[in-house]
Scaffold this active site. Structure first.
Site, PDB file in Angstrom:
ATOM      1  N   PHE A  60       0.816  -1.219   0.000  1.00 41.59           N
ATOM      2  CA  PHE A  60       0.000   0.000   0.000  1.00 41.59           C
ATOM      3  C   PHE A  60       0.847   1.264   0.000  1.00 41.59           C
ATOM      4  O   PHE A  60       0.384   2.316  -0.442  1.00 41.59           O
ATOM      5  CB  PHE A  60      -0.949   0.018   1.203  1.00 41.59           C
ATOM      6  CG  PHE A  60      -2.018   1.063   1.102  1.00 41.59           C
ATOM      7  CD1 PHE A  60      -1.934   2.231   1.841  1.00 41.59           C
ATOM      8  CD2 PHE A  60      -3.098   0.885   0.241  1.00 41.59           C
ATOM      9  CE1 PHE A  60      -2.916   3.199   1.742  1.00 41.59           C
ATOM     10  CE2 PHE A  60      -4.088   1.859   0.141  1.00 41.59           C
ATOM     11  CZ  PHE A  60      -3.986   3.013   0.887  1.00 41.59           C
ATOM     12  N   ILE A  85       1.173  -9.430  -2.391  1.00 37.16           N
ATOM     13  CA  ILE A  85       0.023  -9.454  -1.496  1.00 37.16           C
ATOM     14  C   ILE A  85      -0.513 -10.875  -1.490  1.00 37.16           C
ATOM     15  O   ILE A  85      -0.820 -11.435  -2.548  1.00 37.16           O
ATOM     16  CB  ILE A  85      -1.075  -8.487  -1.974  1.00 37.16           C
ATOM     17  CG1 ILE A  85      -0.524  -7.068  -2.107  1.00 37.16           C
ATOM     18  CG2 ILE A  85      -2.267  -8.537  -1.032  1.00 37.16           C
ATOM     19  CD1 ILE A  85      -1.430  -6.155  -2.923  1.00 37.16           C
ATOM     20  N   ILE A  86      -0.606 -11.482  -0.306  1.00 36.54           N
ATOM     21  CA  ILE A  86      -1.186 -12.820  -0.177  1.00 36.54           C
ATOM     22  C   ILE A  86      -2.557 -12.666   0.462  1.00 36.54           C
ATOM     23  O   ILE A  86      -2.679 -12.103   1.561  1.00 36.54           O
ATOM     24  CB  ILE A  86      -0.301 -13.755   0.667  1.00 36.54           C
ATOM     25  CG1 ILE A  86       1.107 -13.867   0.058  1.00 36.54           C
ATOM     26  CG2 ILE A  86      -0.960 -15.136   0.769  1.00 36.54           C
ATOM     27  CD1 ILE A  86       2.073 -14.710   0.871  1.00 36.54           C
ATOM     28  N   LYS A  89      -8.163 -13.671   5.060  1.00 38.00           N
ATOM     29  CA  LYS A  89      -9.555 -14.083   5.271  1.00 38.00           C
ATOM     30  C   LYS A  89     -10.556 -12.962   5.001  1.00 38.00           C
ATOM     31  O   LYS A  89     -11.773 -13.169   5.057  1.00 38.00           O
ATOM     32  CB  LYS A  89      -9.745 -14.619   6.695  1.00 38.00           C
ATOM     33  CG  LYS A  89      -8.958 -15.890   6.991  1.00 38.00           C
ATOM     34  CD  LYS A  89      -9.208 -16.385   8.399  1.00 38.00           C
ATOM     35  CE  LYS A  89      -8.611 -17.781   8.618  1.00 38.00           C
ATOM     36  NZ  LYS A  89      -7.142 -17.796   8.356  1.00 38.00           N
ATOM     37  N   HIS A  92      -9.173  -7.292   2.575  1.00 37.18           N
ATOM     38  CA  HIS A  92      -8.082  -6.304   2.645  1.00 37.18           C
ATOM     39  C   HIS A  92      -7.089  -6.465   1.493  1.00 37.18           C
ATOM     40  O   HIS A  92      -6.695  -5.500   0.846  1.00 37.18           O
ATOM     41  CB  HIS A  92      -7.369  -6.408   3.987  1.00 37.18           C
ATOM     42  CG  HIS A  92      -6.430  -5.277   4.235  1.00 37.18           C
ATOM     43  ND1 HIS A  92      -5.157  -5.450   4.719  1.00 37.18           N
ATOM     44  CD2 HIS A  92      -6.566  -3.944   4.060  1.00 37.18           C
ATOM     45  CE1 HIS A  92      -4.551  -4.280   4.822  1.00 37.18           C
ATOM     46  NE2 HIS A  92      -5.385  -3.349   4.443  1.00 37.18           N
ATOM     47  N   HIS A 117       4.406  -2.620 -13.418  1.00 36.32           N
ATOM     48  CA  HIS A 117       3.588  -3.084 -12.285  1.00 36.32           C
ATOM     49  C   HIS A 117       3.782  -4.592 -12.067  1.00 36.32           C
ATOM     50  O   HIS A 117       3.280  -5.395 -12.835  1.00 36.32           O
ATOM     51  CB  HIS A 117       2.119  -2.782 -12.586  1.00 36.32           C
ATOM     52  CG  HIS A 117       1.132  -3.266 -11.569  1.00 36.32           C
ATOM     53  ND1 HIS A 117       1.464  -4.003 -10.457  1.00 36.32           N
ATOM     54  CD2 HIS A 117      -0.212  -3.097 -11.513  1.00 36.32           C
ATOM     55  CE1 HIS A 117       0.380  -4.270  -9.774  1.00 36.32           C
ATOM     56  NE2 HIS A 117      -0.672  -3.749 -10.385  1.00 36.32           N
ATOM     57  N   ARG A 131       6.140 -17.280  -8.810  1.00 31.45           N
ATOM     58  CA  ARG A 131       6.268 -15.978  -9.486  1.00 31.45           C
ATOM     59  C   ARG A 131       7.402 -15.119  -8.953  1.00 31.45           C
ATOM     60  O   ARG A 131       7.829 -14.166  -9.616  1.00 31.45           O
ATOM     61  CB  ARG A 131       4.937 -15.224  -9.392  1.00 31.45           C
ATOM     62  CG  ARG A 131       3.862 -15.868 -10.272  1.00 31.45           C
ATOM     63  CD  ARG A 131       2.450 -15.591  -9.786  1.00 31.45           C
ATOM     64  NE  ARG A 131       1.454 -16.250 -10.652  1.00 31.45           N
ATOM     65  CZ  ARG A 131       1.174 -17.547 -10.585  1.00 31.45           C
ATOM     66  NH1 ARG A 131       1.806 -18.330  -9.686  1.00 31.45           N
ATOM     67  NH2 ARG A 131       0.309 -18.113 -11.396  1.00 31.45           N
TER      68      ARG A 131
HETATM   69  N1  LIG Z   1      -1.141  -8.232   3.884  1.00 32.71           N
HETATM   70  C1  LIG Z   1      -0.185  -7.632   3.102  1.00 32.71           C
HETATM   71  C2  LIG Z   1       0.146  -6.285   3.228  1.00 32.71           C
HETATM   72  N2  LIG Z   1      -0.485  -5.506   4.138  1.00 32.71           N
HETATM   73  C3  LIG Z   1       0.039  -4.240   4.559  1.00 32.71           C
HETATM   74  C4  LIG Z   1      -0.327  -3.085   3.619  1.00 32.71           C
HETATM   75  O1  LIG Z   1       0.359  -3.167   2.380  1.00 32.71           O
HETATM   76  C5  LIG Z   1       0.071  -1.761   4.278  1.00 32.71           C
HETATM   77  O2  LIG Z   1       1.462  -1.758   4.551  1.00 32.71           O
HETATM   78  C6  LIG Z   1      -0.719  -1.584   5.559  1.00 32.71           C
HETATM   79  O3  LIG Z   1      -2.111  -1.639   5.247  1.00 32.71           O
HETATM   80  C7  LIG Z   1      -0.393  -0.231   6.230  1.00 32.71           C
HETATM   81  O4  LIG Z   1      -0.683   0.854   5.363  1.00 32.71           O
HETATM   82  N3  LIG Z   1       1.076  -5.708   2.432  1.00 32.71           N
HETATM   83  C8  LIG Z   1       1.728  -6.470   1.476  1.00 32.71           C
HETATM   84  O5  LIG Z   1       2.601  -5.942   0.767  1.00 32.71           O
HETATM   85  N4  LIG Z   1       1.413  -7.783   1.334  1.00 32.71           N
HETATM   86  C9  LIG Z   1       0.468  -8.396   2.112  1.00 32.71           C
HETATM   87  O6  LIG Z   1       0.205  -9.612   1.928  1.00 32.71           O
HETATM   88  C1  LIG Z   2      -3.419  -8.676   2.377  1.00 33.82           C
HETATM   89  C2  LIG Z   2      -3.356  -8.534   3.832  1.00 33.82           C
HETATM   90  O1  LIG Z   2      -3.298  -7.447   4.411  1.00 33.82           O
HETATM   91  C3  LIG Z   2      -3.597  -9.784   4.617  1.00 33.82           C
HETATM   92  O2  LIG Z   2      -2.456 -10.118   5.378  1.00 33.82           O
HETATM   93  C4  LIG Z   2      -4.750  -9.526   5.546  1.00 33.82           C
HETATM   94  O3  LIG Z   2      -5.147 -10.784   6.045  1.00 33.82           O
HETATM   95  P1  LIG Z   2      -6.673 -10.851   6.537  1.00 33.82           P
HETATM   96  O4  LIG Z   2      -7.512 -10.545   5.295  1.00 33.82           O
HETATM   97  O5  LIG Z   2      -6.862 -12.303   6.987  1.00 33.82           O
HETATM   98  O6  LIG Z   2      -6.835  -9.838   7.630  1.00 33.82           O
END
Ligand SMILES: Nc1c(NC[C@H](O)[C@H](O)[C@H](O)CO)[nH]c(=O)[nH]c1=O
Ligand SMILES: CC(=O)[C@@H](O)COP(=O)(O)O
Length: 175
Positions: A60, A85-86, A89, A92, A117, A131
């Site tokens: 983000f 980003i994984i 649940k 987000h 990107h 990947r």
């Molecule tokens: N869950 C993942 C995140 N979450 C964090 C957000 O990207 C961001 O840093 C937070 O919301 C604070 O602003 N970020 C990833 O890069 N990958 C994930 O799987």
């Molecule tokens: C993509 C994320 O921020 C992830 O780690 C959030 O996990 P959850 O959707 O189970 O809160």
């Protein structure tokens, strides 16, 4: 069937372009691999280019750091965005992924500086490994090859000059 990455360009570029990589630290076992594969491929196909690497906490934060770099007085010829980003649940992950995608596209069109990107949104670590670490679908190498293509295109169109920067830098240096 996942799409394999584009073939390595036949021509090594002589361009002295400057390439800025903005990569998230989150999921670092995978995002570090994206950075390593991207920089290794860039050094092969763009041996005269200079590369800087900026690391941000999560996907983000990639757009705001990219916006700052693209509006600085040391603009890159191309910016590569790397992240992973994984999905969890909740929604987000999808919200972050969609926001980042839209922001990066807007930045590219507003600044006329190509933004590559490769901020990936995956379901699990198996998809991530293929990947980020694997070779057949490596999105770090794909990013480098896309950057090569855009540098050659914009140069042919007279849209940017080779960059004279000499240094290759990383921020923070301990990332
Ligand atoms: N869950 C993942 C995140 N979450 C964090 C957000 O990207 C961001 O840093 C937070 O919301 C604070 O602003 N970020 C990833 O890069 N990958 C994930 O799987
Ligand atoms: C993509 C994320 O921020 C992830 O780690 C959030 O996990 P959850 O959707 O189970 O809160």
């Amino acid at each position: 069937m996942s799409t394999a990455l584009p073939p390595r360009p036949r021509q090594v570029s002589s361009s002295k372009a400057h390439i800025s990589i903005v990569a998230s630290i989150y999921n670092s076992e995978f995002t570090d691999a994206l950075v390593e594969n991207a920089t290794d491929e860039l050094k092969t196909i763009l041996p005269h280019a200079t590369i800087s690497v900026a690391r941000v906490p999560g996907a983000f934060e990639i757009p705001v750091a990219s916006a700052a770099i693209l509006s600085s007085d040391q603009k890159p010829n191309v910016l590569i965005a790397l992240g992973l980003i994984i999905r969890g649940k909740t929604q987000h992950g999808d919200l972050v992924g969609e926001s980042v995608t839209n922001s990066l596209q807007q930045l590219a069109c507003d600044t006329k500086i190509p933004v590559i990107h490769e901020v990936l949104l995956v379901d699990d670590e198996k998809q991530a490994y293929a990947r980020c670490v694997g070779s057949e679908l490596n999105r770090g190498r794909e990013a480098a090859r896309s950057a090569h293509t855009m540098i050659e295109l914009f140069s042919a169109l007279g849209l940017h000059q080779d960059n004279k920067k000499k240094s290759t830098r990383s921020y923070p240096s301990n990332a």
